[in-house]
Motif scaffolding. Structure first.
Motif, short mmCIF file in Angstrom:
data_model
loop_
_atom_site.label_atom_id
_atom_site.label_comp_id
_atom_site.label_asym_id
_atom_site.label_seq_id
_atom_site.Cartn_x
_atom_site.Cartn_y
_atom_site.Cartn_z
N ASP A 64 39.92 17.92 35.58
CA ASP A 64 39.27 16.89 36.39
C ASP A 64 37.75 16.89 36.25
N ARG B 215 41.61 8.89 35.57
CA ARG B 215 40.39 9.40 34.97
C ARG B 215 40.47 9.31 33.45
N PHE C 189 40.17 2.45 37.10
CA PHE C 189 41.30 3.37 37.02
C PHE C 189 42.42 2.95 37.97
N SER D 203 36.53 15.76 32.88
CA SER D 203 36.79 14.34 32.75
C SER D 203 35.73 13.52 33.48
N GLU D 204 35.38 13.96 34.67
CA GLU D 204 34.36 13.25 35.45
C GLU D 204 33.00 13.34 34.77
N PRO E 121 42.91 12.11 30.43
CA PRO E 121 43.67 12.91 31.40
C PRO E 121 44.57 13.96 30.75
N ARG F 255 33.05 10.77 31.97
CA ARG F 255 32.97 9.42 32.53
C ARG F 255 31.56 9.09 33.01
#
Length: 384
Positions: A187, A179, A206, A190-191, A182, A194
């Motif tokens: 998480d 990801r 990735f 990060s998503e 990091p 993205r």
């Protein structure tokens, strides 16, 4: 006249230290040694300069002559390298044999891009942007390019991906990690970053690395570690930096991940100091703007005769991704605790708490960035 304070490096760290020192000491001679033109520009601006159509020349805020005058007639040796350092005699030798005696010597030499072991007949075309000359080469090569492969989904990789989008260029970000950011984001945060970059036009691969870069007509063909192939017009490596420690090590100065210093920014040899990306301060290497500012103020005071240990208050990092405004105040690497994340349609509020409820860090995205000031006051400093 006393021997000068000699600063090796004219990046943000070197020039900021010189400016802070001059505020406190108007008399001691200053000598700066620069590998390049010796002008002042802000390196952090390089990763979002495309959006402003900046040329290398336009990024230089003051040339070496103006900087010399601003620093009280400091001597700036442009385009020079250091051939050797004698810490016992307190003398440096420049290329060409010129010797300069110093009162104090400061390493502000920065860091070098990490080079990946990539094969292929176009491996030598992979670019990194670590200084103004690098940016010039990168921006020139973008003419006619419609796609760029960005190696590294960390801070700089994401910033360059967003900046390329401003030019209508499609970036594909490639990383062995699963990801983006990091090391800085949990998480869910990060998503969110993205997905916002993806909505703006970025692509991501990735859990893979690039093993080959070969010429393919007017473009490039990248072979990834899983055997898949990706076409791109240009490849930019942004996988991280490694502190420049070679010169210090050759002089017998202790190095580890960086040039090792205590909280006074003193290195192992008498009258030597280090700050910025090259320094490992009390065990910490922090390649960000705010730590450099803290270091420069503290070391300037010490060099002016008032021994001052560096203090690291909470220092949020602003990620320059307009597609998803992001502010991160990461917890210490050895912090014990857990993240809690609150997602809304227009923001992400992630907070890292210790077991007893103490806020140790946070990550704010989108509309949640307005909480930055309120949260900063609750987070403990790294060095107090």
């Amino acid at each position: 006249m006393s021997h000068p304070v000699v600063i090796l490096g004219t990046g943000l760290a070197g020039f900021t230290l010189a400016r802070e020192f001059r505020k406190l000491d108007k008399e001691t001679p200053l000598v700066l040694v620069s590998r390049d033109h010796g002008g002042f520009y802000s390196k952090p601006m390089l990763s979002n300069a495309l959006a402003g159509n900046k040329t290398p020349a336009s990024l230089v805020m003051k040339d070496s002559d103006k900087m010399s005058a601003e620093l009280g007639a400091a001597t700036i040796h442009k385009g020079r390298t250091v051939a050797g350092i004698d810490t016992a005699a307190r003398v440096i030798e420049l290329d060409g044999g010129e010797r300069i005696a110093y009162r104090d010597l400061v390493f502000a030499v920065g860091a070098d891009p990490i080079r990946l072991p990539i094969e292929g007949d176009a491996a030598d075309t992979v670019l990194s942007v670590n200084d103004l000359d690098d940016y010039g080469r990168f921006s020139e090569r973008l003419d006619g390019v419609t796609s760029v492969a960005v190696l590294g989904a960390g801070l700089i990789g994401c910033e360059f991906a967003n900046d390329l989008l401003s030019r209508g260029i499609s970036p594909t970000v490639i990383d062995l990690a699963p990801r983006v950011l990091p090391r800085l984001l949990p998480d869910a945060a990060s998503e969110r970053l993205r997905s916002k970059l993806a909505e703006a036009g970025a692509s991501f691969r990735f859990n893979v690395s690039v093993s080959r870069v070969d010429r393919a007509g007017a473009g490039l063909k990248l072979t990834l570690s899983d055997g898949s192939v990706l076409d791109a017009g240009l490849v930019l490596s942004a996988v991280g930096l490694r502190p420049r420690t070679g010169l210090a090590a050759e002089a017998g100065v202790r190095v580890n991940r960086g040039i090792v210093t205590d909280r006074l920014l003193s290195a192992s040899a008498p009258h030597t100091h280090a700050l910025g990306d090259c320094a490992e301060v009390d065990g910490h290497t922090l390649p960000y703007v705010m730590p450099i500012m803290q270091q420069a103020r503290a070391l300037a005071a010490t060099l002016a005769g008032n021994a001052t240990p560096v203090v690291y208050p909470p220092m949020p990092v602003i990620v320059k991704t307009p597609a998803c405004p992001t502010v991160v105040c990461p917890p210490a690497l050895d912090a014990s605790g857990a993240w809690t994340v609150e997602l809304t349609d227009d923001g992400c509020d992630a907070r890292f708490h210790s077991g007893d409820g103490q806020l140790l860090g946070f990550a704010l995205l989108g509309a949640a960035t307005k909480q930055r000031q309120a949260l900063v006051s609750q987070v403990p400093g790294l060095l107090v």
